[in-house]
Design a protein around this motif. Sequence first.
Motif, PDB file in Angstrom:
ATOM      1  N   LEU A  12       0.857  -1.184   0.000  1.00 12.89           N
ATOM      2  CA  LEU A  12       0.000   0.000   0.000  1.00 12.89           C
ATOM      3  C   LEU A  12       0.891   1.230   0.000  1.00 12.89           C
ATOM      4  O   LEU A  12       1.744   1.398   0.878  1.00 12.89           O
ATOM      5  N   LEU A  13       0.697   2.095  -0.990  1.00 12.50           N
ATOM      6  CA  LEU A  13       1.449   3.343  -1.084  1.00 12.50           C
ATOM      7  C   LEU A  13       0.596   4.483  -0.548  1.00 12.50           C
ATOM      8  O   LEU A  13      -0.560   4.647  -0.960  1.00 12.50           O
ATOM      9  N   VAL A  14       1.158   5.263   0.365  1.00 10.53           N
ATOM     10  CA  VAL A  14       0.434   6.385   0.967  1.00 10.53           C
ATOM     11  C   VAL A  14       1.313   7.627   0.904  1.00 10.53           C
ATOM     12  O   VAL A  14       2.516   7.547   0.647  1.00 10.53           O
ATOM     13  N   GLU A  15       0.692   8.777   1.171  1.00 10.41           N
ATOM     14  CA  GLU A  15       1.427  10.036   1.055  1.00 10.41           C
ATOM     15  C   GLU A  15       2.384  10.268   2.225  1.00 10.41           C
ATOM     16  O   GLU A  15       3.506  10.745   2.026  1.00 10.41           O
ATOM     17  N   GLY A  16       1.932   9.979   3.463  1.00  9.85           N
ATOM     18  CA  GLY A  16       2.748  10.372   4.602  1.00  9.85           C
ATOM     19  C   GLY A  16       2.696   9.412   5.768  1.00  9.85           C
ATOM     20  O   GLY A  16       1.991   8.396   5.753  1.00  9.85           O
ATOM     21  N   ASN A  17       3.439   9.758   6.815  1.00  6.89           N
ATOM     22  CA  ASN A  17       3.574   8.877   7.973  1.00  6.89           C
ATOM     23  C   ASN A  17       2.274   8.740   8.761  1.00  6.89           C
ATOM     24  O   ASN A  17       2.046   7.696   9.389  1.00  6.89           O
ATOM     25  N   ASP A  18       1.447   9.774   8.786  1.00  3.80           N
ATOM     26  CA  ASP A  18       0.175   9.652   9.511  1.00  3.80           C
ATOM     27  C   ASP A  18      -0.684   8.551   8.897  1.00  3.80           C
ATOM     28  O   ASP A  18      -1.282   7.745   9.626  1.00  3.80           O
ATOM     29  N   ASP A  19      -0.749   8.504   7.569  1.00  6.09           N
ATOM     30  CA  ASP A  19      -1.501   7.425   6.911  1.00  6.09           C
ATOM     31  C   ASP A  19      -0.911   6.063   7.290  1.00  6.09           C
ATOM     32  O   ASP A  19      -1.654   5.112   7.593  1.00  6.09           O
ATOM     33  N   LEU A  72      -1.628  -4.108  -5.184  1.00  2.81           N
ATOM     34  CA  LEU A  72      -1.012  -2.809  -4.939  1.00  2.81           C
ATOM     35  C   LEU A  72      -2.117  -1.791  -4.740  1.00  2.81           C
ATOM     36  O   LEU A  72      -3.026  -1.683  -5.566  1.00  2.81           O
ATOM     37  N   GLY A  73      -2.060  -1.056  -3.636  1.00  4.07           N
ATOM     38  CA  GLY A  73      -3.058  -0.034  -3.353  1.00  4.07           C
ATOM     39  C   GLY A  73      -2.447   1.344  -3.269  1.00  4.07           C
ATOM     40  O   GLY A  73      -1.283   1.497  -2.879  1.00  4.07           O
ATOM     41  N   LEU A  74      -3.228   2.345  -3.653  1.00  5.91           N
ATOM     42  CA  LEU A  74      -2.826   3.744  -3.556  1.00  5.91           C
ATOM     43  C   LEU A  74      -3.870   4.494  -2.744  1.00  5.91           C
ATOM     44  O   LEU A  74      -5.072   4.394  -3.038  1.00  5.91           O
ATOM     45  N   ILE A  75      -3.448   5.218  -1.717  1.00  3.55           N
ATOM     46  CA  ILE A  75      -4.336   6.098  -0.963  1.00  3.55           C
ATOM     47  C   ILE A  75      -3.818   7.516  -1.126  1.00  3.55           C
ATOM     48  O   ILE A  75      -2.677   7.816  -0.760  1.00  3.55           O
ATOM     49  N   ILE A  76      -4.652   8.383  -1.681  1.00  6.17           N
ATOM     50  CA  ILE A  76      -4.238   9.730  -2.068  1.00  6.17           C
ATOM     51  C   ILE A  76      -5.290  10.722  -1.597  1.00  6.17           C
ATOM     52  O   ILE A  76      -6.500  10.470  -1.735  1.00  6.17           O
ATOM     53  N   ASP A  77      -4.872  11.840  -1.044  1.00  8.35           N
ATOM     54  CA  ASP A  77      -5.812  12.882  -0.618  1.00  8.35           C
ATOM     55  C   ASP A  77      -6.440  13.564  -1.831  1.00  8.35           C
ATOM     56  O   ASP A  77      -5.751  13.896  -2.803  1.00  8.35           O
ATOM     57  N   ALA A  78      -7.745  13.808  -1.747  1.00  9.69           N
ATOM     58  CA  ALA A  78      -8.413  14.563  -2.807  1.00  9.69           C
ATOM     59  C   ALA A  78      -8.031  16.029  -2.772  1.00  9.69           C
ATOM     60  O   ALA A  78      -8.022  16.711  -3.800  1.00  9.69           O
ATOM     61  N   ASP A  79      -7.732  16.549  -1.573  1.00 10.04           N
ATOM     62  CA  ASP A  79      -7.454  17.973  -1.362  1.00 10.04           C
ATOM     63  C   ASP A  79      -8.630  18.818  -1.856  1.00 10.04           C
ATOM     64  O   ASP A  79      -9.777  18.455  -1.611  1.00 10.04           O
ATOM     65  N   THR A  80      -8.390  19.901  -2.569  1.00 10.43           N
ATOM     66  CA  THR A  80      -9.467  20.863  -2.839  1.00 10.43           C
ATOM     67  C   THR A  80     -10.225  20.608  -4.134  1.00 10.43           C
ATOM     68  O   THR A  80     -11.281  21.202  -4.352  1.00 10.43           O
TER      69      THR A  80
END
Length: 231
Positions: A12-19, A72-80
């Motif tokens: 699983l690929l994530v943006e940051g350590n909090d995820d 393989l998973g991707l978690i990405i913020d939608a943001d604005t």
Amino acid sequence: MRKRPLIHPKTLLVEGNDDMRVIPELMEKNGITWEPEKGNYIVEIQALNSIESLLDPDEISTQLKATSRSALGLIIDADTDPPSRWKSIRNVCQQAINNFYETLYPDSKVPDFPETLPEIGLIHSLADGIKLGVWMMPDNQMRGMLETYLGYLIPTDNEPLWSYTKEVVEKAKEQGASFKDVHKDKALIHTWLAWQEPPGRQLHDAVKFKILDPKHPKSKAFVDWFKLLYL
């Protein structure tokens, strides 16, 4: 492109350590055993530390081609701007899939990556049963990020305090609080956590100790997506 060694067939690929810290706590509270110290964890989570690194077709292609890959998973913020973010994700994933097939399955038809992102998250099947999943925080539809999703997990009996938190954060902004509008949900969840006992738990600890409700009905879609992708 040569294959590289793989620690775990499911990544699983994530943006940051909090995820990276929150997701194991959330899944463990929803019935998935997660004991990395014993080598018992369902998926290897990699924090790439920037949206640019995560939305890199070469990174995704290399991950897909890793030895013994199954998911393989991707978690990405939608943001604005969720539509724009999804367009970027789709383009990158299609490039990665094209490269994956050209390198490993040159005689196979390259599948198109879906044009729309389902509200329940996306799981796309590739050659040899490999699954590529995408979840766009908070819920595949709305603007926001991990902290927006965690705001969905406020326990029902804390809703009045959550409403007051929103009022206070708005007032703070009017009085010159310098956080960016895009980070408002971060300000909200950390303000609310500052008023709990003990004050100021980190996000993953708030889930671990059920200050946030990991089994809130609004957590179900994401948990179901994760289980369908990896279990």
